[in-house]
Scaffold this active site. Structure first.
Site, mmCIF file in Angstrom:
data_model
loop_
_atom_site.group_PDB
_atom_site.id
_atom_site.type_symbol
_atom_site.label_atom_id
_atom_site.label_comp_id
_atom_site.label_asym_id
_atom_site.label_seq_id
_atom_site.Cartn_x
_atom_site.Cartn_y
_atom_site.Cartn_z
ATOM 1 N N GLU A 184 -0.269 3.902 -2.869
ATOM 2 C CA GLU A 184 -1.138 4.803 -3.622
ATOM 3 C C GLU A 184 -2.615 4.405 -3.500
ATOM 4 O OE1 GLU A 184 1.757 5.509 -4.029
ATOM 5 O OE2 GLU A 184 2.252 6.797 -5.700
ATOM 6 N N ARG A 215 13.353 -27.646 -15.041
ATOM 7 C CA ARG A 215 13.068 -28.641 -14.010
ATOM 8 C C ARG A 215 12.393 -29.863 -14.635
ATOM 9 N NH1 ARG A 215 14.299 -30.649 -8.981
ATOM 10 N NH2 ARG A 215 12.427 -31.227 -7.808
ATOM 11 N N PHE A 243 7.408 12.969 -1.672
ATOM 12 C CA PHE A 243 6.181 13.635 -1.232
ATOM 13 C C PHE A 243 5.624 12.926 -0.010
ATOM 14 C CE2 PHE A 243 4.436 10.253 -3.728
ATOM 15 C CZ PHE A 243 3.151 10.030 -3.271
ATOM 16 N N THR A 270 -5.229 1.461 -1.171
ATOM 17 C CA THR A 270 -5.492 0.027 -1.133
ATOM 18 C C THR A 270 -6.505 -0.384 -2.194
ATOM 19 O OG1 THR A 270 -7.313 0.299 0.432
ATOM 20 C CG2 THR A 270 -5.097 0.014 1.363
ATOM 21 N N GLU A 324 -9.316 -1.640 -1.631
ATOM 22 C CA GLU A 324 -10.633 -1.199 -1.175
ATOM 23 C C GLU A 324 -10.892 0.260 -1.569
ATOM 24 O OE1 GLU A 324 -9.571 -4.825 0.565
ATOM 25 O OE2 GLU A 324 -8.448 -2.939 0.666
ATOM 26 N N GLY A 362 -1.385 8.134 12.398
ATOM 27 C CA GLY A 362 -2.754 7.845 12.797
ATOM 28 C C GLY A 362 -3.738 7.756 11.648
#
Length: 401
Positions: free
Chosen positions: A379, A284, A127, A381, A383, A133
């Site tokens: 999908e 480790r 999709f 940000t 914000e 822009g």
């Protein structure tokens, strides 16, 4: 030892599906993922295996040849697949969103024509909303469709098309002013077109070009491309739902379930990062003992495991809310936001536990470190998710003064 991120209340069928997918991931994906990722090679053998498992039709109704499963089942499968290699879950996700949009909004003719072949994996979906822009500002779309007789002529350039080369069906969102006078709100003058094409790059049908793969920091293997329409002619019966002007709402419905998918991917990658970190911490040795015995490392592992559990719980809640038929944009936004942020943090902590070896391409954590950032922007940000969450909270907690 009990695995993290267990899900209560699953049916026997759901548990069997997840067990099958988990075995496939452990045997067929994890052993080859890093090598294929470093070569940026499309995982054809893995995709063929997923096709045999029926995963391309997981949520497609049984009447169209699918398994008719829930969003929760699908999200949990994605979580397992992303645990193996996030790029593979991306191949599935774009296909799933197009199938979901067809199931929810397509005409009966469109469903009968596409869904059985999508369920079989013979038609692969992608999709396309974004353009060069714009990012999350979908209202700024400039690609346009103009009606000529029984066809529409599409022109414009789209960006960040996952599965752009390998797909054979693309749901494309463009502006269509026909029937919508000047001054109409932008989101009310957009239409989704179902564009069939040949797989590959270059001119894949008259008027439609897929230039080639975009070279990315991570999320390799899956092809991410541009899409250029120059006089692309599409018959009117390929308008999703048969009516223009509904494309924005159709796409947002698809993206909403896609956000649950991205949350599931974040959960899967975080789980794998924890597995790698806790294993390496026990291999480790420093100062005469396993680094897992140092309190600083134990604190880090505790924080990582808690974040894995929290993200998983929110993802499951968002999926179940959608499956119940209720509005879930608040839950999906929260799940996507939290899971992607926690994924980044858990991966970084696992990277730190590996020390200098985490910087080596010989270690799997290096790949995860480059993959996790994609979830922060895919999908929508963080914000954008906060804007969605904030607006919904103000609706729910409106002060009556």
């Amino acid at each position: 030892m009990a695995r993290l991120a267990q899900t209560a209340g699953l049916t026997d069928i759901q548990q069997e599906i997840l067990s099958t997918v988990r075995d496939f991931v452990d045997k067929e994906i994890i052993p080859v993922a890093t090598e294929l990722e470093h070569r940026d090679e499309y995982p054809q053998a893995i995709v063929d295996g997923l096709k045999e498992l029926g995963l391309f039709g997981l949520m497609i109704p049984e009447e169209y040849g699918g398994l008719g499963e829930s969003l929760l089942t699908y999200a949990l499968c994605v979580e397992e697949i992303a645990r193996g290699w996030m790029s593979v879950s991306g191949i599935i996700n774009t296909h799933f969103i197009v199938a979901y949009m067809l199931k929810q909004h397509g005409t009966e003719e469109q469903k009968e024509y596409f869904l059985p072949r999508m369920a079989a994996g013979d038609v692969r979906g992608a999709f396309s909303m974004s353009e060069p822009g714009l990012g999350s500002d979908v209202s700024a779309i400039t690609s346009k469709a103009v009606k000529e007789g029984d066809e529409y002529v599409l022109n414009g350039q789209k960006m960040w098309l996952t599965n752009g080369g390998t797909s054979t069906l693309v749901a494309v969102l463009v502006r269509s002013d026909e029937g919508h006078p000047e001054g109409t709100a932008p989101h009310k003058s957009m239409t989704t077109f179902l564009v069939e094409k040949e797989p590959g790059f270059g001119e894949v049908r008259p008027g439609l070009t897929i230039p080639g793969k975009i070279d990315k920091m991570g999320y390799k293997g899956v092809d991410t491309t541009e899409l250029i329409m120059d006089g692309l002619r599409i018959p009117a019966n390929r308008v999703l739902g048969g009516v223009t002007g509904r494309g924005f709402y159709q796409m947002m419905d698809g993206v909403e379930v896609g956000r649950v998918n991205v949350a599931a991917r974040g959960c899967g990658v975080a789980q794998r990062a924890f597995e790698l970190g806790v294993r390496y911490a026990q291999q480790r040795h420093t100062f005469g003992k396993q680094i897992a015995q140092h309190q600083a490392i134990q604190f880090k592992l505790a924080e990582m495991a808690t974040k894995v559990e929290a993200a998983h719980a929110m993802m499951v809640n968002a999926a179940r809310k959608k499956d119940s038929g209720e509005r879930n944009d608040l839950e999906a936004g929260m799940a996507k936001y939290l899971a992607s942020e926690y994924c980044k943090e858990v991966v970084e902590d696992a990277f730190r536990i590996h020390g200098g070896y985490g910087f080596s391409k010989e270690y799997e954590i290096e790949r995860l470190y480059r993959e996790a950032p994609m979830l922060l922007i895919g999908e929508g940000t963080a914000e954008i998710q906060k804007m969605i969450i904030g607006r919904r909270l103000l609706e729910e907690y409106r002060f009556q003064g």
